[in-house]
Design an enzyme around this catalytic site. Structure first.
Site, PDB file in Angstrom:
ATOM      1  N   LYS A 211      25.568  18.824 -15.087  1.00  0.00           N
ATOM      2  CA  LYS A 211      24.764  17.906 -14.284  1.00  0.00           C
ATOM      3  C   LYS A 211      24.065  18.667 -13.170  1.00  0.00           C
ATOM      4  O   LYS A 211      24.627  19.587 -12.573  1.00  0.00           O
ATOM      5  CB  LYS A 211      25.654  16.817 -13.682  1.00  0.00           C
ATOM      6  CG  LYS A 211      26.366  15.955 -14.721  1.00  0.00           C
ATOM      7  CD  LYS A 211      25.397  15.073 -15.485  1.00  0.00           C
ATOM      8  CE  LYS A 211      26.144  14.065 -16.349  1.00  0.00           C
ATOM      9  NZ  LYS A 211      25.216  13.165 -17.063  1.00  0.00           N
ATOM     10  N   HIS A 342      22.893   9.461 -27.087  1.00  0.00           N
ATOM     11  CA  HIS A 342      23.666   9.456 -25.844  1.00  0.00           C
ATOM     12  C   HIS A 342      25.058   8.854 -26.049  1.00  0.00           C
ATOM     13  O   HIS A 342      25.196   7.741 -26.554  1.00  0.00           O
ATOM     14  CB  HIS A 342      22.911   8.621 -24.794  1.00  0.00           C
ATOM     15  CG  HIS A 342      23.721   8.317 -23.567  1.00  0.00           C
ATOM     16  ND1 HIS A 342      24.186   7.054 -23.270  1.00  0.00           N
ATOM     17  CD2 HIS A 342      24.160   9.131 -22.572  1.00  0.00           C
ATOM     18  CE1 HIS A 342      24.858   7.096 -22.131  1.00  0.00           C
ATOM     19  NE2 HIS A 342      24.865   8.326 -21.689  1.00  0.00           N
TER      20      HIS A 342
END
Ligand SMILES: [Mg+2]
Length: 410
Positions: A211, A342
């Site tokens: 991230k 996803h």
């Protein structure tokens, strides 16, 4: 809660007019097609609202920029469908943070519409379920509630055929490249991110995503530098900004990250900024990936029409289930897009295996405690099992985490 009893006939009718109910044998197919033919029928639908606790509160850029609170649990909506001939299927939808009670409530209202229907007619049943709640729309929470039912119908159809779902759909491969996301969140200290990456690769996972999107972009680059140096140049590496950059920041960070040889930059901009994503896609050498937050095929079409990404990231539970995913996959393939669905690897492994261009599937171990069965991972890839359907069975822990459940039966 008891349901309204069905008419005591052996062949439930799907016609909307009770005065025209026909005796067996059923009438020839009319406008409603195969639903009026003899055959198996849906006998029960069980819905369960399950809350999966996460071991540690989870933070991505949306938490560090103050948009969201850390995530502590995932709300799942499970649908279990059985037929009068003894076949069954299971599907699920989910939400992170708010929305679980809403998905469950909508599913409770519409699930009875499936009773007595032919479980094979999935496309027609998806439409019927949409029309059952037409006032709340054809995307978002309404179709996410349908997704659990739709996925259960696909699982049932594949189980009945004795085939893994990917084989029923038409597989291009029996394994899919996989990468890990769960080890690279922003609440995790960088030393632990590196250890997590090592552990993932040792487990056989093929790529690592971390991230980014912190308020301090230099901090993002420091973490990324440490991970790339740790992995070496050969390991596929992705970053995910979770929509937290504006266009100038995304452009600047995109250029600064070109030197890392990333497999993709994910959600650099707001999920609905198709134009901004398109400019990045045209400008940067690094591929752009996005789409996970979109809540319907129509929303994804805006990305496709704008040429907004190189890699599209639909989420089957989030866009209304497998029926909708297949529609989108056909459009994406036609436009030459790569695919990296996803989350929900238990579902997406099958859908990715059936996509023509070599895809990626996202590895999260978070949902593993919900199921008795686990996916085989080796040599950088996740493998289809020989188990029919999705190949999943709810675990005792999933039953223990169930807060509400209701069965509809006729
Ligand atoms: Mg993401």
């Amino acid at each position: 809660m008891a349901l309204t009893p069905a008419p005591s006939t052996t062949s439930p009718s799907s016609t909307s007019s009770p005065s025209t109910a026909a005796p067996d044998p059923a009438p020839a197919p009319g406008p409603q097609g195969a639903a009026s033919l003899p055959g198996d029928r849906i006998a029960s639908v069980r819905l369960s609202s399950v809350y999966l606790p996460l071991a540690t509160p989870v933070s991505d850029a949306k938490v560090l920029t103050g948009v969201q609170a850390p995530m502590t649990e995932i709300a799942l909506l499970f649908a279990e469908i059985t037929t009068k001939d003894g076949h069954d299927g299971i599907g699920f939808s989910y939400t992170k943070r708010a929305g679980g009670p809403g998905q469950y409530a909508h599913a409770r209202e519409i699930a009875p519409a499936l009773l007595g229907e032919d479980p094979s007619d999935i496309g027609r049943l998806w439409t019927k379920l949409v029309w059952a709640g037409a006032s709340v729309g054809r995307s978002g929470l309404a179709t996410q509630a349908i997704a659990a039912l739709d996925i259960a119908l696909w699982d049932l159809k594949a189980r009945r055929a004795g085939l893994p779902l990917a084989k029923l759909l038409g597989a291009h491969r029996d394994s899919v490249r996989c990468y890990n996301t769960s080890g690279g969140f922003l609440h995790v200290p960088i030393e632990q991110v590196l250890d997590n990456a090592t552990a993932a690769l040792e487990r056989g996972i093929g790529g690592i995503k971390i991230k980014v999107g912190q308020p301090d972009t230099a901090a993002d680059l420091r973490r990324l530098t440490a991970v790339r140096e740790h992995l070496g140049d050969a390991v596929p590496l992705m970053v995910d900004a979770n929509q937290q950059w504006d266009r100038p920041t995304a452009r600047r960070m995109g250029r600064a990250m070109e030197r890392f040889g990333l497999t993709w930059i994910e959600e650099p901009l707001d999920a609905y900024d198709a134009e901004g994503h398109a400019a990045l896609t045209a400008t940067l050498d690094t591929p752009i990936a996005t789409g996970e937050m979109l809540a319907g095929v129509g929303e994804h079409m805006a990305l496709i029409d704008a040429r907004a990404c190189d890699i599209i990231q639909p989420d089957a539970p989030r866009i209304g289930g497998i029926t909708q995913f297949l529609k989108l996959a056909a459009l994406a393939d036609h436009h030459g897009l790569h695919l990296a669905p996803h989350f929900a690897m238990e579902i997406h492994l099958h859908l990715a295996a059936a996509y023509p261009l070599e895809p990626w599937v996202e590895h999260f171990e978070w949902l593993e405690p919900l199921f008795e069965d686990h996916l085989e991972i080796r040599d950088g890839r996740m493998y289809l099992s020989a188990r029919p359907g999705l190949g999943i069975t709810l675990s005792d822990r999933a039953r223990a985490w169930t807060r509400e459940s209701e069965e509809f039966r006729r």
